[in-house]
Design an enzyme around this catalytic site. Structure first.
Site, short mmCIF file in Angstrom:
data_model
loop_
_atom_site.label_atom_id
_atom_site.label_comp_id
_atom_site.label_asym_id
_atom_site.label_seq_id
_atom_site.Cartn_x
_atom_site.Cartn_y
_atom_site.Cartn_z
CG HIS A 136 -3.18 5.63 0.70
ND1 HIS A 136 -2.09 4.91 1.13
CD2 HIS A 136 -4.24 4.78 0.73
CE1 HIS A 136 -2.47 3.67 1.38
NE2 HIS A 136 -3.77 3.56 1.15
CG ASP A 189 -5.88 0.38 1.00
OD1 ASP A 189 -5.21 1.34 1.45
OD2 ASP A 189 -5.72 -0.79 1.39
#
Length: 138
Positions: A66, A112
């Site tokens: 991420h 996300d």
């Protein structure tokens, strides 16, 4: 595996925090009900602010990926991931991102989405919460 769904609205959240609010909602949708999204903010070497060293486990690797996804969004696409708002839907135990492919909205949402789904599929190991990063994250 039980899944928690939040029905909290974003009406009173300041604009500078809306992306993090959206990411938080994705996380809450994918993780086990006995966990809170806050338990993922200081975990391993990469879950939370900053990051260094080698991820300690699969969950920490989700955060590492991420972080890199946000980095690519900033460098390659000139996006501002922490400020970028996006459209998405939580449905049938998955997350759908809307927006045109290649736009900052879609790129950040996909970052996300991927992380939240990864969290939901990774074991949470209590001993990796609040670890000594100076010792374990070189």
């Amino acid at each position: 595996l039980a899944v928690c769904v939040s029905l909290i609205g974003a009406a009173n959240i300041p604009p500078q925090h809306l992306n993090l609010y959206q990411f938080k909602e994705m996380i809450r949708y994918t993780i086990p009900c006995e966990k809170t999204w806050l338990e993922y903010t200081d975990y391993g070497c990469y879950c939370g602010y900053g990051g260094s060293g080698t991820p300690v486990d699969a969950l920490d690797r989700c955060c590492y990926v991420h972080d890199n996804c946000y980095g690519d969004a900033e460098k390659k696409h000139k996006c501002n991931p922490k400020m970028q708002l996006y459209s998405y839907k939580l449905t049938k135990r998955t997350i759908i991102c809307y927006g045109a492919a290649g736009t900052c909205e879609r790129i950040v949402c996909d970052c996300d989405r991927t992380a939240a789904l990864c969290f939901g599929n990774s074991e949470y190991i209590e001993r990796h919460k609040n670890i000594d990063t100076k010792r374990y994250c070189r």
